[in-house]
Enzyme design. Structure first.
Site, PDB file in Angstrom:
ATOM      1  N   GLN A   1      55.157  45.134  66.802  1.00  0.00           N
ATOM      2  CA  GLN A   1      54.435  45.963  67.767  1.00  0.00           C
ATOM      3  C   GLN A   1      54.211  45.220  69.079  1.00  0.00           C
ATOM      4  O   GLN A   1      54.031  44.012  69.104  1.00  0.00           O
ATOM      5  CB  GLN A   1      53.093  46.399  67.175  1.00  0.00           C
ATOM      6  CG  GLN A   1      53.239  47.528  66.178  1.00  0.00           C
ATOM      7  CD  GLN A   1      51.896  48.053  65.695  1.00  0.00           C
ATOM      8  OE1 GLN A   1      51.557  47.913  64.536  1.00  0.00           O
ATOM      9  NE2 GLN A   1      51.144  48.679  66.585  1.00  0.00           N
TER      10      GLN A   1
ATOM     11  N   SER B   1      56.104  40.668  61.617  1.00  0.00           N
ATOM     12  CA  SER B   1      55.193  41.710  61.141  1.00  0.00           C
ATOM     13  C   SER B   1      55.967  42.988  60.804  1.00  0.00           C
ATOM     14  O   SER B   1      56.795  43.003  59.901  1.00  0.00           O
ATOM     15  CB  SER B   1      54.091  41.954  62.176  1.00  0.00           C
ATOM     16  OG  SER B   1      53.123  42.841  61.703  1.00  0.00           O
ATOM     17  N   LEU B   2      55.729  44.056  61.563  1.00  0.00           N
ATOM     18  CA  LEU B   2      56.478  45.299  61.388  1.00  0.00           C
ATOM     19  C   LEU B   2      57.981  45.052  61.357  1.00  0.00           C
ATOM     20  O   LEU B   2      58.736  45.733  60.642  1.00  0.00           O
ATOM     21  CB  LEU B   2      56.133  46.251  62.538  1.00  0.00           C
ATOM     22  CG  LEU B   2      57.116  47.400  62.799  1.00  0.00           C
ATOM     23  CD1 LEU B   2      56.994  48.438  61.718  1.00  0.00           C
ATOM     24  CD2 LEU B   2      56.910  47.982  64.175  1.00  0.00           C
TER      25      LEU B   2
ATOM     26  N   ARG C   1      52.163  53.319  56.995  1.00  0.00           N
ATOM     27  CA  ARG C   1      51.497  52.049  57.317  1.00  0.00           C
ATOM     28  C   ARG C   1      50.695  52.188  58.605  1.00  0.00           C
ATOM     29  O   ARG C   1      49.539  51.781  58.688  1.00  0.00           O
ATOM     30  CB  ARG C   1      52.569  50.961  57.455  1.00  0.00           C
ATOM     31  CG  ARG C   1      52.097  49.534  57.713  1.00  0.00           C
ATOM     32  CD  ARG C   1      53.332  48.649  57.775  1.00  0.00           C
ATOM     33  NE  ARG C   1      53.060  47.220  57.880  1.00  0.00           N
ATOM     34  CZ  ARG C   1      52.994  46.531  59.003  1.00  0.00           C
ATOM     35  NH1 ARG C   1      53.189  47.166  60.161  1.00  0.00           N
ATOM     36  NH2 ARG C   1      52.770  45.223  58.995  1.00  0.00           N
TER      37      ARG C   1
ATOM     38  N   HIS D   1      46.611  41.790  60.330  1.00  0.00           N
ATOM     39  CA  HIS D   1      46.888  40.548  59.593  1.00  0.00           C
ATOM     40  C   HIS D   1      45.625  39.752  59.281  1.00  0.00           C
ATOM     41  O   HIS D   1      45.544  38.543  59.533  1.00  0.00           O
ATOM     42  CB  HIS D   1      47.916  39.696  60.348  1.00  0.00           C
ATOM     43  CG  HIS D   1      49.243  40.360  60.440  1.00  0.00           C
ATOM     44  ND1 HIS D   1      50.053  40.553  59.341  1.00  0.00           N
ATOM     45  CD2 HIS D   1      49.880  40.939  61.487  1.00  0.00           C
ATOM     46  CE1 HIS D   1      51.147  41.200  59.713  1.00  0.00           C
ATOM     47  NE2 HIS D   1      51.058  41.461  61.004  1.00  0.00           N
TER      48      HIS D   1
ATOM     49  N   GLN E   1      51.924  40.886  53.482  1.00  0.00           N
ATOM     50  CA  GLN E   1      51.940  40.577  54.915  1.00  0.00           C
ATOM     51  C   GLN E   1      50.953  41.411  55.709  1.00  0.00           C
ATOM     52  O   GLN E   1      50.633  41.085  56.856  1.00  0.00           O
ATOM     53  CB  GLN E   1      53.350  40.719  55.497  1.00  0.00           C
ATOM     54  CG  GLN E   1      53.995  42.085  55.334  1.00  0.00           C
ATOM     55  CD  GLN E   1      54.278  42.767  56.654  1.00  0.00           C
ATOM     56  OE1 GLN E   1      53.376  43.349  57.242  1.00  0.00           O
ATOM     57  NE2 GLN E   1      55.519  42.696  57.108  1.00  0.00           N
TER      58      GLN E   1
END
Length: 297
Positions: free
Chosen positions: A11, A93-94, A118, A195, A244
């Site tokens: 992101q 991440s994503l 998500r 996170h 994660q």
């Protein structure tokens, strides 16, 4: 030929209009967006190509939009022969979802549905925020996090670390970081503490969907955000995608692990070139390239 890895952004790399020119000129790119639209049941591609920006930046839209665009870029690069075969994949991440689609471990439609959900759950359960701290090392930030009741969210590069937490905790962390000599402390434009343990309700609701989603063995291993292990088994990949959500993104460890395994070339596949910049701060000898330099999208 030097060993290469594909890396995929998370992101913050989005922009209205990304991928539009490719979708207009390359049928294979348009097919990717169509498949994501079909999987989600609405024209996400209209938001990606035309906005408005406030709709694209919404987490529920931003996450599948970045997945779709990264895979559209990849398909065009592969068709043109402009991307080397990788020895590993990784995503920030994503971006792990994009990496798993790219490696064949996850179907594009399944990946789109997972990241849409998500994003919805993160919006639903979101609170707090994040700050980026520049110029302090991991140990100092760990102490600040403990004192302020924040958590380290991303270790992006030496001296570039983000903290997540509730608003009042972030204010305390900001004060402590400045007192410790931070070069800059920057509030991030998010209203979700990504996170960290505040995202545990997202794990509880998303994990059953992850567990029910078919996974294949990837064509090359994924270097995991959580602990930089090399993952190839479907059950390991499911665990990684659940863990994660609350764990730190250990991006420095990810890049260092790639280098330990002989990778000297990184190809960033997705909008922007943030990860390429971070990589050269982690390993100055690394060669990097980013997709948009080839696609001129």
């Amino acid at each position: 030929m030097p060993a290469a890895a594909w890396i995929f952004p998370g992101q913050g790399s989005q922009r209205v209009g990304m991928g539009r020119a490719l979708a207009e000129s390359e049928p294979i790119a348009r097919e990717v967006y169509d498949r994501v639209d079909d999987a989600l049941g609405f024209a996400l591609s209209d938001i990606i190509f035309s906005g408005p920006d406030e709709e694209l930046v919404a987490t529920r839209n931003q996450q599948p939009a970045l997945l779709a665009t990264s895979i559209a870029y990849l398909e065009v690069l592969k068709l043109r022969g402009q991307v080397p075969d990788p020895q590993f994949v990784a995503g920030h991440s994503l971006g792990e979802y994009s990496a798993l689609v790219a490696s064949g471990a996850l179907d594009l439609a399944d990946g789109a549905r997972l990241v849409r959900r998500r994003g919805e759950l993160m919006e639903q359960h979101g609170l707090g925020g994040m700050i980026a701290v520049l110029g302090l090392d991991d140990q100092v930030l760990s102490e600040i996090a403990a004192l302020s009741e924040t958590e380290i969210a991303n270790i992006n590069a030496p001296g570039q670390i983000t903290l997540s937490g509730r608003s009042e905790a972030l204010e305390r962390a900001t004060q402590l970081a400045r007192e410790a000599g931070a070069r800059r402390v920057v509030p991030l434009a998010v209203n979700v503490a990504f996170h960290c343990s505040l995202m545990q309700p997202v794990v509880a609701e998303l994990k059953p969907m992850i567990d029910a989603t078919p996974f294949n063995q990837p064509s090359v291993p994924l270097i995991a955000n959580v602990d930089a292990r090399l993952l190839s088994e479907p059950d390991e990949l499911r665990v990684e995608l659940a863990e994660q959500i609350t764990a730190s993104v250990r991006w420095v460890d990810v890049i260092q692990r790639a280098m330990e395994h002989g990778v000297s070339s990184l190809f960033e596949i997705g909008p922007g070139k943030v990860l390429s910049g971070l990589a050269t701060r982690i390993g100055r000898e690394l060669e990097t390239a980013h997709a948009e330099a080839f696609l001129r999208d």
